[in-house]
Design a protein around this motif. Structure first.
Motif, short mmCIF file in Angstrom:
data_model
loop_
_atom_site.label_atom_id
_atom_site.label_comp_id
_atom_site.label_asym_id
_atom_site.label_seq_id
_atom_site.Cartn_x
_atom_site.Cartn_y
_atom_site.Cartn_z
N GLU A 55 0.82 -1.07 0.05
CA GLU A 55 -0.14 0.04 0.02
C GLU A 55 1.05 1.41 0.00
N LYS A 56 2.06 1.22 0.72
CA LYS A 56 2.97 2.33 0.81
C LYS A 56 3.59 2.63 -0.66
N GLN A 57 3.93 1.55 -1.22
CA GLN A 57 4.39 1.77 -2.72
C GLN A 57 3.37 2.15 -3.40
N ASN A 58 2.36 1.83 -3.49
CA ASN A 58 0.93 2.17 -4.49
C ASN A 58 0.89 3.75 -4.16
N ALA A 59 0.82 3.92 -2.99
CA ALA A 59 0.69 5.44 -2.66
C ALA A 59 1.86 6.32 -3.14
N ILE A 60 3.16 5.96 -2.95
CA ILE A 60 4.16 6.68 -3.52
C ILE A 60 4.11 6.84 -4.84
N ARG A 61 3.66 5.62 -5.56
CA ARG A 61 3.50 5.70 -7.23
C ARG A 61 2.57 6.71 -7.34
N ASP A 62 1.31 6.60 -6.72
CA ASP A 62 0.30 7.67 -6.99
C ASP A 62 0.57 8.86 -6.76
N ILE A 63 1.53 9.25 -5.59
CA ILE A 63 1.81 10.49 -5.45
C ILE A 63 3.02 11.10 -6.72
N ARG A 64 3.78 10.19 -6.93
CA ARG A 64 4.61 10.48 -8.00
C ARG A 64 3.93 10.62 -9.49
N LYS A 65 2.96 9.94 -9.64
CA LYS A 65 2.18 10.17 -10.80
C LYS A 65 1.50 11.71 -10.70
N GLU A 66 0.92 12.01 -9.75
CA GLU A 66 0.22 13.17 -9.24
C GLU A 66 1.10 14.35 -9.39
N VAL A 67 2.45 14.06 -8.90
CA VAL A 67 3.55 15.00 -8.95
C VAL A 67 3.83 15.44 -10.35
N ALA A 68 4.08 14.40 -11.01
CA ALA A 68 4.29 14.48 -12.55
C ALA A 68 3.33 15.27 -13.37
N SER A 69 2.21 14.95 -13.08
CA SER A 69 1.06 15.30 -13.53
C SER A 69 0.82 16.94 -13.29
N LEU A 70 0.88 17.33 -12.35
CA LEU A 70 0.98 18.76 -11.80
C LEU A 70 2.12 19.59 -12.43
N SER A 71 3.41 18.94 -12.53
CA SER A 71 4.39 19.42 -13.00
C SER A 71 4.51 19.76 -14.61
N VAL A 72 3.84 18.83 -15.16
CA VAL A 72 3.58 19.00 -16.44
C VAL A 72 2.60 20.05 -16.49
N GLN A 73 1.42 20.05 -15.97
CA GLN A 73 0.30 21.17 -16.02
C GLN A 73 1.18 22.50 -15.74
N ILE A 74 1.88 22.69 -14.68
CA ILE A 74 2.51 24.00 -14.36
C ILE A 74 3.43 24.24 -15.40
#
Length: 165
Positions: A116-135
């Motif tokens: 679950e921790k790895q999944n959460a980290i993966r999800d956070i990384r995806k979100e950060v990458a998505s937000l970075s691309v949007q920014i």
């Protein structure tokens, strides 16, 4: 006197109307009535047959249940005797098994937490990458709003690429 004995004309028309009504009933009414009576009779016969089968099944089920109850009583007494003989051994085995099961469940829980921790980290990384691309997209749109800025940026990037080669 005509009330008691009708004259010939009235009798003729009464017989004629009676025969017409009888013919209509004979052609259209009686077949429907006899069909409905036959269907009702068939339905009742079928219901009686099913009731008879249900009674037979019920008697068979009663006999089977008595047999099952007798077997259950015999098995119960047998099990109680065996349980008295092996109770202490089972308790010891159960304690050992409970310890093993507890350790296994703890290991599974730790593994699930890690997953679950790895999944959460993966999800956070995806979100950060998505937000970075949007920014980055918003910043580039803002900085490259006109054609001159776009051409300057392209020239700078081409210079960097040629300088790196």
């Amino acid at each position: 006197m005509s009330l008691i004995t009708p004259d010939f004309g009235l009798l003729f028309w009464m017989i004629l109307v009676f025969l017409i009504v009888l013919a209509i009933l004979w052609k259209y009414g009686f077949p429907v009535i006899t069909k409905m009576v036959k269907e009702r009779k068939d339905f009742i016969d079928e219901s009686l047959r099913k009731a008879h089968e249900a009674n037979e099944r019920l008697s068979n089920i009663k006999a089977e249940s008595e047999s099952i109850l007798q077997q259950a009583r015999e098995n119960q007494s047998k099990i109680l005797k065996e349980a008295a003989q092996t109770r202490d051994a089972i308790i010891g085995q159960a304690q050992a098994k409970a310890k093993e099961e507890g350790a296994r469940l703890l290991a599974e829980a730790k593994e699930e937490i890690e997953n679950e921790k790895q999944n959460a980290i993966r999800d956070i990384r995806k979100e950060v990458a998505s937000l970075s691309v949007q920014i980055a997209e918003k910043i580039l749109r803002e900085k490259l709003g006109d054609d001159k800025k776009q051409m300057d940026m392209i020239d700078r990037m081409l210079d960097e690429i040629t300088a790196n080669k």
